[in-house]
Design a protein around this motif. Sequence first.
Motif, mmCIF file in Angstrom:
data_model
loop_
_atom_site.group_PDB
_atom_site.id
_atom_site.type_symbol
_atom_site.label_atom_id
_atom_site.label_comp_id
_atom_site.label_asym_id
_atom_site.label_seq_id
_atom_site.Cartn_x
_atom_site.Cartn_y
_atom_site.Cartn_z
ATOM 1 N N UNK A 177 0.892 -1.075 -0.040
ATOM 2 C CA UNK A 177 0.205 -0.089 0.035
ATOM 3 C C UNK A 177 0.928 1.361 -0.019
ATOM 4 N N UNK A 178 0.267 2.453 -0.919
ATOM 5 C CA UNK A 178 1.223 3.507 -0.926
ATOM 6 C C UNK A 178 0.312 4.637 -0.642
ATOM 7 N N UNK A 179 0.359 5.766 0.205
ATOM 8 C CA UNK A 179 -0.683 6.690 0.480
ATOM 9 C C UNK A 179 0.186 7.799 0.385
ATOM 10 N N UNK A 180 -0.430 8.969 -0.346
ATOM 11 C CA UNK A 180 0.534 10.216 -0.425
ATOM 12 C C UNK A 180 -0.669 11.308 -0.790
ATOM 13 N N UNK A 181 -0.473 12.707 -0.279
ATOM 14 C CA UNK A 181 -1.224 13.562 -0.440
ATOM 15 C C UNK A 181 -0.520 14.261 -1.685
ATOM 16 N N UNK A 182 -1.574 14.710 -2.690
ATOM 17 C CA UNK A 182 -1.345 15.393 -3.789
ATOM 18 C C UNK A 182 -2.233 16.542 -4.057
ATOM 19 N N UNK A 183 -1.432 17.679 -4.821
ATOM 20 C CA UNK A 183 -2.190 18.908 -4.762
ATOM 21 C C UNK A 183 -1.941 19.639 -3.522
ATOM 22 N N UNK A 184 -2.497 20.767 -3.205
ATOM 23 C CA UNK A 184 -2.532 21.609 -2.051
ATOM 24 C C UNK A 184 -1.132 22.021 -1.586
ATOM 25 N N UNK A 185 -1.120 21.888 -0.195
ATOM 26 C CA UNK A 185 0.205 22.197 0.512
ATOM 27 C C UNK A 185 0.684 21.013 1.215
ATOM 28 N N UNK A 186 -0.009 19.844 1.163
ATOM 29 C CA UNK A 186 0.533 18.541 1.820
ATOM 30 C C UNK A 186 1.246 17.723 0.856
ATOM 31 N N UNK A 187 1.797 18.028 0.000
ATOM 32 C CA UNK A 187 2.701 17.319 -1.093
ATOM 33 C C UNK A 187 4.377 17.044 -0.278
ATOM 34 N N UNK A 188 4.154 16.543 0.958
ATOM 35 C CA UNK A 188 5.205 16.487 1.820
ATOM 36 C C UNK A 188 5.112 15.259 2.849
ATOM 37 N N UNK A 189 6.080 14.902 3.340
ATOM 38 C CA UNK A 189 5.878 13.954 4.283
ATOM 39 C C UNK A 189 7.027 14.108 5.452
ATOM 40 N N UNK A 190 6.562 13.306 6.509
ATOM 41 C CA UNK A 190 7.492 13.593 7.772
ATOM 42 C C UNK A 190 7.994 12.152 8.110
ATOM 43 N N UNK A 191 9.078 12.265 8.475
ATOM 44 C CA UNK A 191 9.786 10.739 8.923
ATOM 45 C C UNK A 191 10.203 10.872 10.367
ATOM 46 N N UNK A 192 9.934 9.598 10.864
ATOM 47 C CA UNK A 192 10.065 9.433 12.461
ATOM 48 C C UNK A 192 10.667 8.522 12.630
ATOM 49 N N UNK A 193 12.010 7.988 12.724
ATOM 50 C CA UNK A 193 12.446 6.969 12.965
ATOM 51 C C UNK A 193 13.511 6.659 13.880
ATOM 52 N N UNK A 194 13.504 5.447 14.528
ATOM 53 C CA UNK A 194 14.738 4.992 15.450
ATOM 54 C C UNK A 194 15.266 3.987 15.002
ATOM 55 N N UNK A 195 16.684 3.692 15.338
ATOM 56 C CA UNK A 195 17.291 2.549 14.939
ATOM 57 C C UNK A 195 17.762 1.801 16.527
ATOM 58 N N UNK A 196 17.151 0.455 16.314
ATOM 59 C CA UNK A 196 17.901 -0.300 17.351
ATOM 60 C C UNK A 196 18.767 -1.311 17.127
#
Length: 806
Positions: A177-196
């Motif tokens: 599954x791939x989800x993404x915002x297109x158009x408008x002002x949300x053609x962006x993504x935020x990453x929140x990652x940890x490494x263990x």
Amino acid sequence: MPLSGLDGAFHTEGVIAFATLWLGLVTSAVPVELLVGDNVARVELRLDGEICATLSQPPWAASCELGSELAPHELVAVAFDAKEARVGEARQWLNLPREAAELEVAVTRDGGPPPRLVARLAWAGPGGATPTAVSATLDGAPVALSADSTSLSLPAVAGAAKLLRVEADFAGGVRAVREMAVGGELAEEITQELTGVPVEVVGREAPKSLREDERELPLVALEKGEADLVAVLDPAALHAIGERAAEGRQQRVVRGGIGLGPSASPGARSIAAESRLRVPLPEGAWLRLVWPVAESHQQGQLRYDLFPTSPERTAVDGSLLEQLGRAAMLPPGSVAPRIADAVALAALTAAQPGRRRAVLLVLGASSADASAYDAARVRRFLDRLRVPLVVWSTAPVSPAVAAAWGDVETVTSGPRLETAAKRLDALLARQRIAWVEGRHLPQRLLAGSDGRLRLATADQPLAAGGTSESATLDEPTKAGDAALHGESNSAAPPAELADESGPPHGELENAAAPGDLDAAARPAGGALPALPPGLPVSPLPPFSLATDVRDARLLATLGAVASALPADWSARFGLPVTPRGTLLLFAHEADFRAWLAAQGGGDQGVEGFARHGIAALAVEGRKSEEVSALMVHELSHLLARGATGRPLPPWLEEGLAEELAVSRRDGDGHSVPGTLRARADVRGTSGLPQTGRTTYERTISGPVAALLALVRGPRPPLAELLARPPAAFNAASGRPERYAAAAFFLRFLLDDDGGRLRQPFQGFLAAVAAGGPADAAALGTALAVPLPALQERFDGWLRRTALTLR
């Protein structure tokens, strides 16, 4: 733990994507194809931070050389426009655990007429399989795909962004599954990652950091959690394992007396011992079996080799010996086994984030191996991947086997097998997972300079000739680490870790929550938390305040927020509350940590404490609004306990604590319901030498970032969120997503569709305060909405809320 600590950087989405996705093990030269938007003038391919190719026109394809060694790699494609501005990037991690199938989408603007967006798709399925079905929706409305399902067209999106969702189904129930915002002002993504990475603690003092090159990386958390044990069975060992399993099923009867014949009386016969082979599955471990005979699949010029793997099993399914014995019923087959290759893939299976891990290889009398990779290379790969390897042999070990696999333990009898199983159990029991912020290649993470931990693979055996395995790796061996190699991985656990009932070492299993210390983590004597002696106590109506903070302006701000909080909390959740308790406010983080340790410990991720009438936190390094939010979170724990008089399920406990904490405060200190705090920072980055221009990076932090991370990244389904016990809910792996999901789930129940669910939810809370059940079934009954329907409505609310942010 409040969501105020979640943050990340935005970058443009969809401009570039990988058309070739490598889900298995790869070495040597790998071809790379890219999906590139029409505003891209140049692409840099970077392998582990070094440029391996530069492309400036179609076809957007190149080759990157990985070398002959098996190792994790980071492959990044960075896109630039005609003015040399960075407009996007795509990333994939090679030779690391990945999903069974993946889907990529790149969006291009077509000038028309009429103007439209064109999305191109690429995928990778198990064994190179193609999807059985591909579908797409835009804000829930179906979108037609091309005849070959590799592209789709969308009308130009005006105004608010819309959510594009693409699904690819593969045989065997696998879905990407791939989800993404297109158009408008949300053609962006935020990453929140940890490494263990798996480590072992040295001594009783809590470790503080790992190291990458010369940079110290502070530990976010240190936890025990569950364990993955992946076993590879040499077909030549199956007969011996079958015999041991049969032996384990038989009762051994030893008769007493000498010269007793058949005519001896029943009383003259005695049972001296009746036992079974004790080869349990290590405590807390999940077992998977990998069969080292590959099934090959050809797709074009590429060949995919799949090694059959069993489902995960636990001790409920039988002992380790019993489960290995089931594999002994398999026919050996006529194809030569590929043992080393199977061990490499077993390590990839075992290296799941947040899990202790080990690979168990069981060898037989013959050493036939038709692997593409030799044993030495595979052992180096396991060391890079940070996966310990344990090798058993059901036959005497030959010099060739010892040279190939190093330290091999013979299990030629029942007692030897029992001893080996105890050592395997001890190896996993010593492990902890050390978490640091960001995504890092595991082979670059080393023990911190404080010497309080060592990598779990640091006790792997020496290679033939006495040279440490780590010395043959691509990265230089660091002083102080080489000495950790060469110790037997079958050694008894260190004395300081053998007794799990002793004082905690900062592991999360001793804490009820990463942001709150439970009574379970109190000192052995069970004493309640105490204020530091000599600290002055003053009123902070309706609470008390004990503090060494001298910032009068900050204290005035906190006083206004604390004064307004009980009424805000009661109005929001519909529960009457009599506020009481003490806010313990430390000026310095070190003093807070020392006090917390005196209360029974806590991991590095603990930001605050709220139990038994005391809410504690430190102000050092935090802005005023961050301190206010953390205080609201901790005091809300006291209010919830006062209003309900009982411990609550973790989703409800943290949801009630965090829902108002994520809100903005007005000038009088009141929390504004339904709002979200956010802070955007813009900073200049290095100038581009070609143009002399300076680029800028915008970073957003706070609960808005948490919401976007929840929408864009993985989030726990409600059924899982509501059912998780405290230890699993508060484990470091996936913890930010669970805390965010709990907070926003409560906000959804209070605010969705004009608050239609607010009154039923507040009725549920009132019933809980009166002593009623607080589980998912009781919530579903109160809301009169089945859980699947509630999940669908919650998902839609999350997307709508994210898309309407400005």
